[in-house]
Design a protein around this motif. Sequence first.
Motif: not given
Length: 204
Positions: A10-20, A25-27, A37-42
């Motif tokens: 699960q991802r807890n950071e969002f935004g372009k910087g977090a995505a980069r 990290a190979g993800q 259901s509420d969306p899950k950020h993975l």
Amino acid sequence: MSEVTIAVEQRNEFGKGAARRTRRAGQIPAVLYGHGSDPKHLSLPNVEFARAIRENGHNAVLTLEVAGSGKELALTKTITAHPIKGYIEHVDLVLVKRGEKVVVNVPIVVSGDAASGALVSQELTEVEVEAEAMHIPEQIELSIDGAEIGTQLHASDLELPKGTTLVSDPETMVVNVSEASASMEEDSASEGEEPAEDEVSEEA
């Protein structure tokens, strides 16, 4: 249809910087949603996800082992790739349940040889169908073996597996068999033409 198990986080950071940072990290950043259901950020493992899609197609049912949250069944809804470099930037996943009917696009594979002198044009490369989530056909084969010039095959002519129903317009043309000689001769003649001398530019 194949079922593939992938361990995700699960991802807890969002935004372009977090995505980069996730991609470095190979993800792959992903969102799982559906069934109210509420969306899950993975974060999906890049290598494993790419292999699953390459070997099993976009309609592969993914068993996601979500760290700290159990297992979820999902289908790939959308894959966003970098327009130039081609790597996967983001994935949208939709929750499914065993026994649930889903609407997906399935590739059409044309097989066989039409009659001599025929030109075969495949007008539709995939068809929209409804099928049980765990029994989505990997492809639908359409035989044109011996098809005569003038033959037109439509979506309604596809032989769908048991339990699969057509969603696309049944009148949509899939294959058109026309006479090849005229167009082939024209192409052959144009390929052999050389520019006239007065058509050649003399500019330095």
